[in-house]
Design an enzyme around this catalytic site. Sequence first.
Site, mmCIF file in Angstrom:
data_model
loop_
_atom_site.group_PDB
_atom_site.id
_atom_site.type_symbol
_atom_site.label_atom_id
_atom_site.label_comp_id
_atom_site.label_asym_id
_atom_site.label_seq_id
_atom_site.Cartn_x
_atom_site.Cartn_y
_atom_site.Cartn_z
ATOM 1 N N HIS A 87 -37.009 95.539 6.411
ATOM 2 C CA HIS A 87 -36.001 96.582 6.627
ATOM 3 C C HIS A 87 -34.921 96.115 7.604
ATOM 4 O O HIS A 87 -33.727 96.342 7.389
ATOM 5 C CB HIS A 87 -36.644 97.844 7.232
ATOM 6 C CG HIS A 87 -37.682 98.489 6.373
ATOM 7 N ND1 HIS A 87 -39.012 98.572 6.749
ATOM 8 C CD2 HIS A 87 -37.601 99.113 5.173
ATOM 9 C CE1 HIS A 87 -39.688 99.211 5.826
ATOM 10 N NE2 HIS A 87 -38.864 99.550 4.853
ATOM 11 N N VAL A 122 -38.452 89.513 2.181
ATOM 12 C CA VAL A 122 -38.877 88.873 3.428
ATOM 13 C C VAL A 122 -40.399 88.800 3.419
ATOM 14 O O VAL A 122 -41.075 89.789 3.124
ATOM 15 C CB VAL A 122 -38.366 89.651 4.645
ATOM 16 C CG1 VAL A 122 -38.857 89.010 5.944
ATOM 17 C CG2 VAL A 122 -36.845 89.719 4.624
#
Length: 280
Positions: free
Chosen positions: A37, A176
Amino acid sequence: MNTIMTPAHMKEWSKEALRQGLTVGFVPTMGFLHEGHLSLMRRARAENDRVVASIFVNPTQFGPGEDFATYPRDPDADSQKCRDCGVDALFMPSATGMYPQGFQTFVDVTTVSQPMCGASRPGHFRGVATVVTKLFNIVMPTNAYFGRKDFQQLRVISRMVEDLDMNLRVVACETVREADGLAMSSRNARLTVAQRPQAVCLHQALLKARELFQAGETRPSAYLSAMTQRVQQEADTVIDYISLVDPDSLEEPAHIEGRVLAALAVRIGNVRLIDNMILE
């Protein structure tokens, strides 16, 4: 950083930014923020005059028996992380603020929402498309940032924005990962100490698919078999789906030719994890 709780106040904040001719970057989340995020927020910060993040665990995208009640939440820590990333406004609406009494309108993106997570979670993408439409109308962003880990969600939202002529740009950002390859997810926190090492099987199954692709394998069945075998090596895994699809249409090809998306959803204990990789 401004913390904003109601749609009306969020709209006023955004209108003022737009009146000044400023660009607004938007990162919608369900909270319990991790580096995935935060990477979206940092990119939004680099590319826009103002940055808005939202935290809202959206009840309409959870089906009966799913983990809405146990979805991890930590609003205080999330707020600090947003502040550290340079977020200008954090929108944290309530469920009644987003879905007031009498609410009856939903957005349904049809074809690309049907396979994969759409097949195993009926109604999920209707909830996603509806809440994202509402958030776009409230925040009025110039650019909205989404991770490729939720690849089907990204396709649904991109299709919706194009089909409904929404005046914004959807920015896709790379997944990620942890050092061992596990895609970062808020749900990872619910894995037990014993389950956490098993979770890497999702990424390792995708690496098996990539090896086959690089070797020139054209049979989808070979990919599905190799990925299934890797996941089933772990004791606590239950496969939700393993798919090989066209990255644009999400349709299954008869044989592999050109780029293809390998994707899977696996339950490890009570935790459902997803991952994907484009092979090209």
